[in-house]
Design an enzyme around this catalytic site. Sequence first.
Site, PDB file in Angstrom:
ATOM      1  N   ALA A  63       0.842  -1.192   0.000  1.00  0.00           N
ATOM      2  CA  ALA A  63       0.000   0.000   0.000  1.00  0.00           C
ATOM      3  C   ALA A  63       0.883   1.250   0.000  1.00  0.00           C
ATOM      4  CB  ALA A  63      -0.911  -0.007   1.221  1.00  0.00           C
ATOM      5  N   GLY A 109       0.113  -5.037   1.015  1.00  0.00           N
ATOM      6  CA  GLY A 109      -1.060  -5.028   0.156  1.00  0.00           C
ATOM      7  C   GLY A 109      -0.841  -5.757  -1.151  1.00  0.00           C
ATOM      8  N   GLU A 112      -1.540  -9.278  -0.348  1.00  0.00           N
ATOM      9  CA  GLU A 112      -2.988  -9.385  -0.157  1.00  0.00           C
ATOM     10  C   GLU A 112      -3.714  -9.370  -1.504  1.00  0.00           C
ATOM     11  OE1 GLU A 112      -3.919  -7.386   4.105  1.00  0.00           O
ATOM     12  OE2 GLU A 112      -2.813  -6.117   2.688  1.00  0.00           O
ATOM     13  N   GLU A 132       3.680  -5.394   7.521  1.00  0.00           N
ATOM     14  CA  GLU A 132       2.990  -4.278   8.173  1.00  0.00           C
ATOM     15  C   GLU A 132       3.372  -4.108   9.640  1.00  0.00           C
ATOM     16  OE1 GLU A 132       0.178  -5.613   4.836  1.00  0.00           O
ATOM     17  OE2 GLU A 132       1.548  -6.569   6.278  1.00  0.00           O
TER      18      GLU A 132
END
Length: 260
Positions: A63, A109, A112, A132
């Site tokens: 992200a 991300g 993910e 993270e």
Amino acid sequence: MGEFVRVEVEDGIATIRLDRPKMNALNSSVQRELIEAAREVTADEAVAAVVLYGGERVFAAGADIKEMAPMSFPEMSAGLSHLLQDFAKALAAIPKPVIAAITGYALGGGLELALTADFRVAGEGAKVGQPEIQLGVIPGAGGTQRLARLVGPAKAKDLVFSGRHVAADEALAMGLVDRVVPDAEVYAAARAWAATFVGGPAVALAAAKRAIDTGLEVDLDTGLEIERQHFASLFATEDQANGMRSFMEEGPGKATFIGR
């Protein structure tokens, strides 16, 4: 075609291509464009299978931290945290086989994003992980849930608690990726796998995906009932009639399907 995400369809295979240099950071614009791409390939009857691809250099490094860092709890709670979940849900809900073609890094991300696919092909030099925790947070786009369901809670906790990067061979051994190929062959290998679904019974494939994915969220008896309903519903399709007729007349593996 969005600014950072485009859909390319060729020979029944749609490629959802991320293109946000340098590392395909998943900011809110990319996430919204991924939702639109998921809707597009879902609606396109010419698409039999989908490849998620970030290019030859990197899948997606995570992200956009610069976007998230200044956000307050109310801003994150009311806004971006929902979008993080929504883009992943939209991709996971595509009712067609989806293959992630992982080159370079698939971190945070990015991993993910890959976890929303049905299958993952990784290059020999790829690195995956959920780092993270090193930022003082946890995965927010499905990493604590899809990862645990894929590799089991202990391995998921190892990756999430440590934030470490996992090489392709270890990812293969733990079931996090399904195939490892030379880096230069990742996209071709993913397309070759996707091609095996072109011309297949699209309604049955969608039913199989829904039955498996939904069944993972419920108890066994409920899952069996979900399976029974999907199985019975396929007897309303032309593909079922053609498939069984072909089996009786010509033997297995010779049916022609029309996707309805």
